[in-house]
Design an enzyme around this catalytic site. Structure first.
Site, short mmCIF file in Angstrom:
data_model
loop_
_atom_site.label_atom_id
_atom_site.label_comp_id
_atom_site.label_asym_id
_atom_site.label_seq_id
_atom_site.Cartn_x
_atom_site.Cartn_y
_atom_site.Cartn_z
N THR A 287 0.86 -1.18 0.00
CA THR A 287 0.00 0.00 0.00
C THR A 287 0.89 1.23 0.00
OG1 THR A 287 -0.16 0.41 2.39
CG2 THR A 287 -1.64 -1.26 1.44
N GLU A 288 0.39 2.32 -0.56
CA GLU A 288 1.19 3.53 -0.67
C GLU A 288 1.55 4.13 0.68
OE1 GLU A 288 -3.00 4.78 -2.20
OE2 GLU A 288 -1.79 2.96 -2.05
N LEU A 289 0.84 3.74 1.75
CA LEU A 289 1.18 4.26 3.07
C LEU A 289 2.49 3.69 3.60
CD1 LEU A 289 -2.07 4.54 5.19
CD2 LEU A 289 -0.89 6.25 3.86
#
Length: 520
Positions: A323-325
């Site tokens: 995930t981009e987080l």
């Protein structure tokens, strides 16, 4: 002994001056200091202060209800909004749609990297992210309302190549969050579902001469936190506010799930399979593009169904979901838990993940599509007068080696999977249009960089070939002229290899994904 940095939410809110630039590290409600936001809202409604602030955050912030930046969405409180996405904040969206405030919707990855540029007193972020899209200054510079006039993005030429410069600016107040803070302000994030970008934002505020306000659930005695658990050193934190559980949610809807923070591993069979409908057909066909060893990102909505299909097909061991987080491994969560992952393997900070993504680290990304036009441009950020923002879409779609856009062929169409075919009932509004409302993904840029691009729907699969949207597959039971071409705002190019989609995708049980991946 030093004095504790703990203050009340009301005391923290009173520290924010009129005209301040406020930065926040958040995704949904992750990282968002809701207790502080409530106090800011109450102070403004009672006194009219603080007013005319600039609010900056990289990702969406809200729960589509009262929480998040919707607390600050009052005319007079916010003068300028700079963010990656504002769709989950109803009050803020109303201000933007009503042309009441200045608004810039910029790529999520750029904003979280801006904190580091500001901290290091650099001129800004220089990147190719956004070239050819609506954030390119030749196509609007990310400006959304007519009140928005200042140029925050410019084109620069370095060694004969075009780049975009996103201008840095000082941060007067940083609003961040941790799980535990000690009396000196050292913060841990062991119960959060991501590290996000609290550290570079705190550095940006301190090096701008500003202050840092951090919300925590518990305060520990000074000197008792393990240094390796401290994610933000106390020297960077000026004030601590204790948040009540209902104002310290892990996601947009979940207070705490230990699987999201990596404290436990849940049995993945507890994640329910998707029903056999259009979404599952899209997710199955999209998943056929997976390859062993691939590093993968899934967008919100229908693309997240690829994870469910991978669990059902038992192929999670063949590739790595991210995930981009900053989460590697596990299974990304759906709906209002989006951004979190069940059973993550590793977590890094938000801005570092976008370094990896921007540099081409993603082998394949599955993202949504709201509109597609004849040039292969995709819009997910603006629909008529309603603005949402791109989130991480621009960074990810522009830099993944292969991009698979996933979505229903038409809005609000009625379809049924029956006897191994797709039955079209009531038709909906076309998504494949002559011209998109806003260019969030540039087909021309993708063609220049030789990126592999697919558009997967329940009734057809298209590719981008030589700058043209090309029809390559149709669902069994679908009439090409009636159900596809007549429903498009432009005539697609027909591939000489046009074929029917694998009929087994339309059966209750599939079970072929591992074979397809291993033989790819």
């Amino acid at each position: 002994m030093g004095v504790s940095k703990v203050v009340s939410p009301q005391q923290a809110a009173a520290l924010i001056p009129d005209g301040a630039t406020i930065g926040s590290s958040t995704m949904g409600l992750t990282g968002w200091p809701e207790e502080v936001a409530i106090a800011i809202e109450q102070r403004f409604l009672a006194t009219g202060h603080p007013r005319d602030v600039t609010l900056v955050h990289s990702s969406t912030c809200g729960d589509y209800g009262k929480r998040g930046t919707t607390r600050l969405g009052h005319e007079g409180l916010v003068k300028r909004l700079v963010c990656g996405h504002t769709g989950s904040s109803p009050n803020m969206t109303r201000l933007v749609d009503g042309n009441k405030i200045e608004c810039y919707l910029l790529p999520q990855g750029v904003i979280c990297q801006l904190w580091r540029a500001i901290a290091g007193r650099k001129p800004g972020v220089i990147t190719k992210v956004g070239l050819g899209t609506y954030v390119d200054p030749r196509l609007g510079g990310g400006k959304v309302t007519t009140l928005t006039r200042e140029d925050l993005v410019s084109v620069v030429n370095l060694d004969g190549e075009e780049w975009l410069l996103y201008k840095a600016f000082p941060i007067h107040v940083a609003l961040i969050r941790g799980s535990v803070g000690d009396e000196d302000g050292n913060l841990t994030m062991d119960r959060e579902m991501g590290i996000i970008e609290a550290l570079p934002l705190a550095m940006a505020a301190k090096n701008s001469g500003g202050i840092v306000i951090a919300q925590v659930e518990w305060v520990a005695q000074r000197g008792t936190l393990h240094p390796r658990q401290v994610r933000v050193p106390g020297v960077l934190v000026d004030y601590l506010v204790i948040g009540r559980p209902e104002n310290h949610l892990q996601t947009q809807q979940t207070y705490f799930n230990p699987s999201f923070s990596g404290d436990v591993k849940i049995p993945l069979h507890s994640i329910p399979p998707l029903p056999l409908d259009a979404t599952k057909i899209i997710a199955r066909r999209a998943a056929m593009e997976l390859r062993p060893g691939a590093v993968v990102n899934l967008g919100v909505g229908i693309p997240a169904g690829v994870a469910s299909v991978a669990v059902e097909e038992g192929v999670l061991d063949l590739f790595t979901l991210t995930t981009e987080l900053g989460v590697f491994g596990g299974v990304p969560a759906f709906g209002l838990d989006f951004g979190a992952s069940y059973n993550p393997e590793a977590m890094i900070d938000h801005s570092s993940m976008f370094d990896y993504y921007d540099g081409g680290g993603l082998d394949i990304a599955f993202l949504g599509l709201a509109q597609v036009d004849r040039e292969g441009n995709v819009n997910v950020s603006k629909f008529g007068n309603r603005v949402m923002g791109p989130g991480g879409f621009i960074n990810i779609s522009q830099n993944a080696k292969k991009i698979v856009f996933c979505g229903r062929f038409a809005n609000a169409s009625e379809t049924e999977v029956k006897d191994g075919t797709l039955v079209i009932g009531k038709e909906g509004a076309p998504k494949f249009v002559d011209r998109v409302d806003q260019v969030t993904f540039s087909g021309a840029y993708a063609t220049r960089t030789r990126q592999t691009v697919l558009y997967v729907t329940e009734r057809a699969v298209f590719t981008l070939e030589d700058g043209c949207v090309t029809l390559r597959e149709v669902a069994p039971g679908v009439d090409i002229e009636k159900h596809i071409i007549a429903m498009m705002g432009f005539p697609p190019k027909l591939s000489p290899a046009l074929k029917v989609m694998d009929r087994q995708l339309f059966q209750p049980q599939w079970g072929r994904l591992r074979e397809i991946m291993e033989n790819s």
